[in-house]
Design a protein around this motif. Structure first.
Motif, PDB file in Angstrom:
ATOM      1  N   MET A  48       0.842  -1.193   0.000  1.00 20.32           N
ATOM      2  CA  MET A  48       0.000   0.000   0.000  1.00 20.32           C
ATOM      3  C   MET A  48       0.878   1.245   0.000  1.00 20.32           C
ATOM      4  SD  MET A  48      -2.885   1.094   2.767  1.00 20.32           S
ATOM      5  CE  MET A  48      -1.766   1.606   4.029  1.00 20.32           C
ATOM      6  N   LYS A  49       0.509   2.159  -0.822  1.00 22.47           N
ATOM      7  CA  LYS A  49       1.289   3.388  -0.891  1.00 22.47           C
ATOM      8  C   LYS A  49       0.638   4.459  -0.029  1.00 22.47           C
ATOM      9  CE  LYS A  49       3.713   6.176  -4.216  1.00 22.47           C
ATOM     10  NZ  LYS A  49       3.461   6.995  -5.385  1.00 22.47           N
ATOM     11  N   ILE A  50       1.425   5.037   0.831  1.00 22.77           N
ATOM     12  CA  ILE A  50       0.851   6.057   1.693  1.00 22.77           C
ATOM     13  C   ILE A  50       1.349   7.426   1.238  1.00 22.77           C
ATOM     14  CG2 ILE A  50       0.886   7.014   4.020  1.00 22.77           C
ATOM     15  CD1 ILE A  50       0.757   4.208   5.059  1.00 22.77           C
ATOM     16  N   HIS A  51       0.409   8.296   0.917  1.00 22.47           N
ATOM     17  CA  HIS A  51       0.783   9.648   0.531  1.00 22.47           C
ATOM     18  C   HIS A  51       0.995  10.436   1.798  1.00 22.47           C
ATOM     19  CE1 HIS A  51      -0.552   8.561  -3.488  1.00 22.47           C
ATOM     20  NE2 HIS A  51      -1.563   7.971  -2.882  1.00 22.47           N
ATOM     21  N   ASN A  52       2.258  10.708   2.082  1.00 24.47           N
ATOM     22  CA  ASN A  52       2.535  11.341   3.355  1.00 24.47           C
ATOM     23  C   ASN A  52       2.407  12.850   3.248  1.00 24.47           C
ATOM     24  OD1 ASN A  52       2.998  11.123   6.011  1.00 24.47           O
ATOM     25  ND2 ASN A  52       4.959  10.064   5.788  1.00 24.47           N
ATOM     26  N   THR A  53       1.743  13.410   4.222  1.00 23.30           N
ATOM     27  CA  THR A  53       1.595  14.860   4.281  1.00 23.30           C
ATOM     28  C   THR A  53       2.711  15.430   5.139  1.00 23.30           C
ATOM     29  OG1 THR A  53       0.222  14.633   6.219  1.00 23.30           O
ATOM     30  CG2 THR A  53      -0.905  14.706   4.113  1.00 23.30           C
ATOM     31  N   THR A  54       2.821  16.757   5.185  1.00 26.76           N
ATOM     32  CA  THR A  54       3.832  17.376   6.039  1.00 26.76           C
ATOM     33  C   THR A  54       3.598  17.001   7.485  1.00 26.76           C
ATOM     34  OG1 THR A  54       3.631  19.216   4.513  1.00 26.76           O
ATOM     35  CG2 THR A  54       5.031  19.545   6.444  1.00 26.76           C
ATOM     36  N   GLY A  55       2.326  17.074   7.898  1.00 27.17           N
ATOM     37  CA  GLY A  55       1.991  16.712   9.277  1.00 27.17           C
ATOM     38  C   GLY A  55       2.404  15.293   9.574  1.00 27.17           C
ATOM     39  N   GLY A  56       2.163  14.420   8.604  1.00 25.21           N
ATOM     40  CA  GLY A  56       2.529  13.013   8.767  1.00 25.21           C
ATOM     41  C   GLY A  56       4.026  12.855   8.940  1.00 25.21           C
ATOM     42  N   ARG A  57       4.785  13.644   8.155  1.00 24.24           N
ATOM     43  CA  ARG A  57       6.249  13.543   8.247  1.00 24.24           C
ATOM     44  C   ARG A  57       6.749  14.032   9.593  1.00 24.24           C
ATOM     45  NH1 ARG A  57       6.540  15.755   3.085  1.00 24.24           N
ATOM     46  NH2 ARG A  57       6.406  14.095   1.527  1.00 24.24           N
ATOM     47  N   ILE A  58       6.145  15.100  10.076  1.00 20.91           N
ATOM     48  CA  ILE A  58       6.551  15.613  11.390  1.00 20.91           C
ATOM     49  C   ILE A  58       6.247  14.560  12.457  1.00 20.91           C
ATOM     50  CG2 ILE A  58       6.065  17.359  13.167  1.00 20.91           C
ATOM     51  CD1 ILE A  58       5.553  19.316  10.838  1.00 20.91           C
ATOM     52  N   PHE A  59       5.058  13.966  12.329  1.00 17.69           N
ATOM     53  CA  PHE A  59       4.701  12.923  13.293  1.00 17.69           C
ATOM     54  C   PHE A  59       5.711  11.789  13.247  1.00 17.69           C
ATOM     55  CE2 PHE A  59       2.860   8.761  14.013  1.00 17.69           C
ATOM     56  CZ  PHE A  59       2.433   8.889  15.322  1.00 17.69           C
ATOM     57  N   ASP A  60       6.039  11.344  12.031  1.00 22.10           N
ATOM     58  CA  ASP A  60       6.997  10.247  11.892  1.00 22.10           C
ATOM     59  C   ASP A  60       8.319  10.582  12.552  1.00 22.10           C
ATOM     60  OD1 ASP A  60       5.519   8.325  10.667  1.00 22.10           O
ATOM     61  OD2 ASP A  60       5.966   9.003   8.628  1.00 22.10           O
ATOM     62  N   ALA A  61       8.815  11.779  12.267  1.00 20.54           N
ATOM     63  CA  ALA A  61      10.110  12.174  12.828  1.00 20.54           C
ATOM     64  C   ALA A  61      10.050  12.187  14.352  1.00 20.54           C
ATOM     65  CB  ALA A  61      10.509  13.550  12.308  1.00 20.54           C
ATOM     66  N   ALA A  62       8.976  12.794  14.878  1.00 17.57           N
ATOM     67  CA  ALA A  62       8.834  12.867  16.337  1.00 17.57           C
ATOM     68  C   ALA A  62       8.731  11.464  16.930  1.00 17.57           C
ATOM     69  CB  ALA A  62       7.605  13.679  16.708  1.00 17.57           C
ATOM     70  N   ASN A  63       7.960  10.625  16.250  1.00 19.60           N
ATOM     71  CA  ASN A  63       7.768   9.249  16.724  1.00 19.60           C
ATOM     72  C   ASN A  63       9.098   8.496  16.740  1.00 19.60           C
ATOM     73  OD1 ASN A  63       6.442   6.982  17.565  1.00 19.60           O
ATOM     74  ND2 ASN A  63       5.766   6.368  15.514  1.00 19.60           N
ATOM     75  N   TYR A  64       9.889   8.651  15.685  1.00 21.15           N
ATOM     76  CA  TYR A  64      11.172   7.946  15.623  1.00 21.15           C
ATOM     77  C   TYR A  64      12.089   8.389  16.750  1.00 21.15           C
ATOM     78  CZ  TYR A  64       9.843   6.265  10.952  1.00 21.15           C
ATOM     79  OH  TYR A  64       9.203   5.666   9.908  1.00 21.15           O
ATOM     80  N   VAL A  65      12.127   9.707  16.960  1.00 22.17           N
ATOM     81  CA  VAL A  65      12.989  10.227  18.031  1.00 22.17           C
ATOM     82  C   VAL A  65      12.498   9.699  19.382  1.00 22.17           C
ATOM     83  CG1 VAL A  65      13.692  12.321  19.256  1.00 22.17           C
ATOM     84  CG2 VAL A  65      13.669  12.275  16.752  1.00 22.17           C
TER      85      VAL A  65
END
Lengths: 290, 324
Positions: free
Chosen positions: A1-18
């Motif tokens: 499945m391809k997920i179209h990531n939004t800016t908000g999504g990217r920020i969430f991902d980064a925060a989540n990874y950290v």
């Protein structure tokens, strides 16, 4: 499945990874500190607030504990009890699981119900203690092994695993004249090595870590296990017997605690990768509904 | 949809609907045919009889005045005397309170945190990071309570424990975490979280893997953001697992964990630390009041069973799948 990531999504991902990386590091920090501390000098432990690398390496704490007969005895006892106990528990579990996996064995349902009931209800601490006492097992290492010899959960999972192996395997072996015991020994056990290894490790970790059984059943402190020794050293700073050292020598009181914790933990950490390889799968084998 | 839960009876149920092979026929013939299997079964059955069922019978001393010399059978019956003694004992309210508070703290803090951690891990698509974090957070589960307690003693030690010094620097006051009764419960919860939260995610991660992926695509097309997807798809998708785990957790509520509490109890915090399990140990093993402490233990087990059945019935009433 391809997920179209939004800016908000990217920020969430980064925060989540950290955040998750931090969780992982924080989980390990106490142990890294103790590991480093076990090689530090007594002065450094009390002077520096926190460190993961000692300024000055010292084997003093290890030299001290390994010269203490009480510690050596506890360590040897724990290794032996764990080895014997794991073998006993594994044999008992497998020999019981195998007949219970035979669908046409009579009495099987009744036994399974009794096993499940034993998971929900138990006699509790005092009746079990009195039983162990009446059996004459107080101050015997068997008291650390026998009362928990079969874990009902492990039994059911191993039983289900046996049940799910293809029946053709057994049928063809039977045609060749193999007995039931022969089938278990020569066909099922080799196929179940990963599952058995997982439960062997679980049993071993259980016995190694057990504090309650020695507390209840071993009143003779010359029979203490490593966990009892660790408790004694860290809770009361009573150093349990002196080593073969100069009576004027002051043992590194804090360093000893660090070193004993490391010795009690190291085998778990050494076996952990083997355990981890299998446990998630092993835990779920035969326990997945649907 | 399949939810991974600990299920012990599906194999049995499958069997009961399948045609039973050779059910009738003489038992002696059946036994002779399977004698090796019955022989293999014997040690295990003996184990359950001796070490699991004999203590259940031994629970009868809760209703007797157990005299070691007479044994379980010959000791005289006293009915509910020990229970009456316990309920009228001033310790009772304190023990119940301590046990329940620790149980609710664990249920209210540790349980939701496990789900949150599983959800966060599930959102990670960088598999190396996911696996590394999982590997790290599972480790404490395999360390003994003596190690966890010893680590706490070192980290919070007065004057040089790193966490003691850290708090001292931040707040400017000295806190004796290890013996101040006010810090006993936070410390217990913290230990519980450190040791078990990571391990607890396993079952939720397995459930999350079974959530229907098509729903996410549909939701994305409808313009749902990350949080909306979690709220409307992921959480409902693992609802049955959450409920089952909650029922199991509530059933275990009063089992506050003997080892952990025992190891962290000291003379100063005993007032808030003592729970049913440790009380049974002190009164039973160290003071020899076997019958009385067995009654206390039995009371605790029965409340646990009532809780598990009660929660299960509630879950069913609200049209959720229960545990049984």
């Amino acid at each position: 499945m391809k997920i179209h990531n939004t800016t908000g999504g990217r920020i969430f991902d980064a925060a989540n990874y950290v955040f998750l990386s931090l969780i992982g590091i924080i989980t390990l920090l106490p142990f890294i500190y103790v590991f480093a501390g076990s090689f530090a000098t007594e002065a450094e432990i009390t002077r520096r607030a926190f460190f993961v690398w000692p300024e000055q390496f010292s084997m003093g704490a290890y030299e001290y504990i390994f010269s203490t007969p009480a510690f050596i005895r506890a360590l040897v006892t724990t290794v032996l009890v764990t080895a014997v106990g794991t073998v006993v528990q594994l044999i008992l579990t497998v020999t019981m699981a195998y007949p219970l996996a035979k669908r046409n064995l009579r009495g099987r349902q009744l036994i399974m119900s009794l096993v499940v009931f034993a998971m929900v209800f138990s006699g509790g601490m005092i009746p079990t203690f009195l039983l162990v006492k009446d059996l004459g097992l107080l101050n015997s290492y068997w008291a650390l092994i026998l009362p928990a010899a079969i874990n009902p959960f492990s039994l059911i999972i191993i039983k289900n695993f046996f049940q799910e192996l293809p029946a053709e395997l057994e049928e063809s072996a039977k045609m060749d004249g193999a007995t039931e015991v022969g089938i278990l020994w020569r066909i099922l056990l080799p196929l179940s090595k990963p599952v058995l290894a997982t439960f062997a490790l679980f049993y071993a970790v259980g016995i190694w870590n057990d504090f309650m059984s020695p507390l209840l059943y071993l009143s003779d402190n010359s029979k203490w296990t490593l966990q009892m020794y660790l408790r004694q050293v860290t809770a009361s700073s009573d150093l349990l017997g002196t080593g073969n050292v100069d009576p004027n020598y002051i043992p590194p009181e804090q360093g000893i605690k660090f070193a004993v914790i490391v010795v009690a933990t190291l085998p778990i950490l050494i076996f952990y990768p083997f355990l981890q390889k299998h446990f998630a799968k092993g835990m779920l084998i035969g326990s997945v509904k649907g | 949809m399949s939810a991974p839960v600990i299920d012990t009876e599906s194999a049995e149920r499958v069997q009961s609907t399948a045609p039973a092979p050779r059910k009738r026929g003489k038992f002696s013939v059946h036994f002779a045919h399977y004698k090796w299997l019955y022989l293999l079964l014997l040690p295990g059955v003996l184990y359950f009889a001796v070490f699991r069922y004999a203590p259940m019978y031994g629970v009868s001393i809760a209703f007797k005045d157990y005299v070691p010399f007479l044994g379980v059978n010959a000791s005289p019956w006293v009915g509910f005397q020990h229970f009456a003694d316990f309920f009228s004992n001033p310790d009772f309210g304190r023990l119940l309170g301590n046990t329940l508070i620790l149980a609710f703290l664990s249920l209210g803090i540790a349980f939701p945190l496990t789900i949150v951690l599983a959800l966060l891990l599930n959102e990670v698509r960088l598999s190396i990071l996911k696996r590394t974090v999982q590997t790290l957070v599972y480790i404490p589960h395999f360390l003994s309570w003596t190690i966890v307690a010893s680590l706490s003693f070192l980290l919070f030690a007065l004057d040089f424990g790193p966490l003691f010094l850290f708090i001292n620097n931040v707040l400017g006051t000295d806190i004796d975490f290890l013996s101040d009764p006010a810090w006993f419960r936070p410390l217990i919860v913290l230990q519980d979280i450190w040791k078990n939260t990571g391990w607890g995610t396993i079952i939720f991660l397995a459930a999350l893997a079974t959530v229907d992926q098509d729903q996410y695509e549909a939701a994305i097309i409808d313009g749902a953001g990350r949080f909306r997807r979690v709220w409307h798809i992921t959480l409902p998708g693992i609802r049955s697992t959450i409920i089952v785990m909650l029922i199991l957790a509530i059933g275990q509520m009063l089992n506050t964990g003997f080892e952990q509490i025992y190891l962290m109890t000291n003379a100063l915090n005993r007032g808030v630390a003592e729970v049913f399990d440790t009380y049974v140990y002190f009164v039973g093993i160290t003071q020899g009041a076997y019958s009385y402490s067995t009654a206390v233990g039995l009371f605790k087990s029965l409340v646990g069973i009532v809780l598990i059945f009660g929660t299960n019935a509630l879950a069913k009433r609200f049209n959720q799948s229960g545990l049984f």
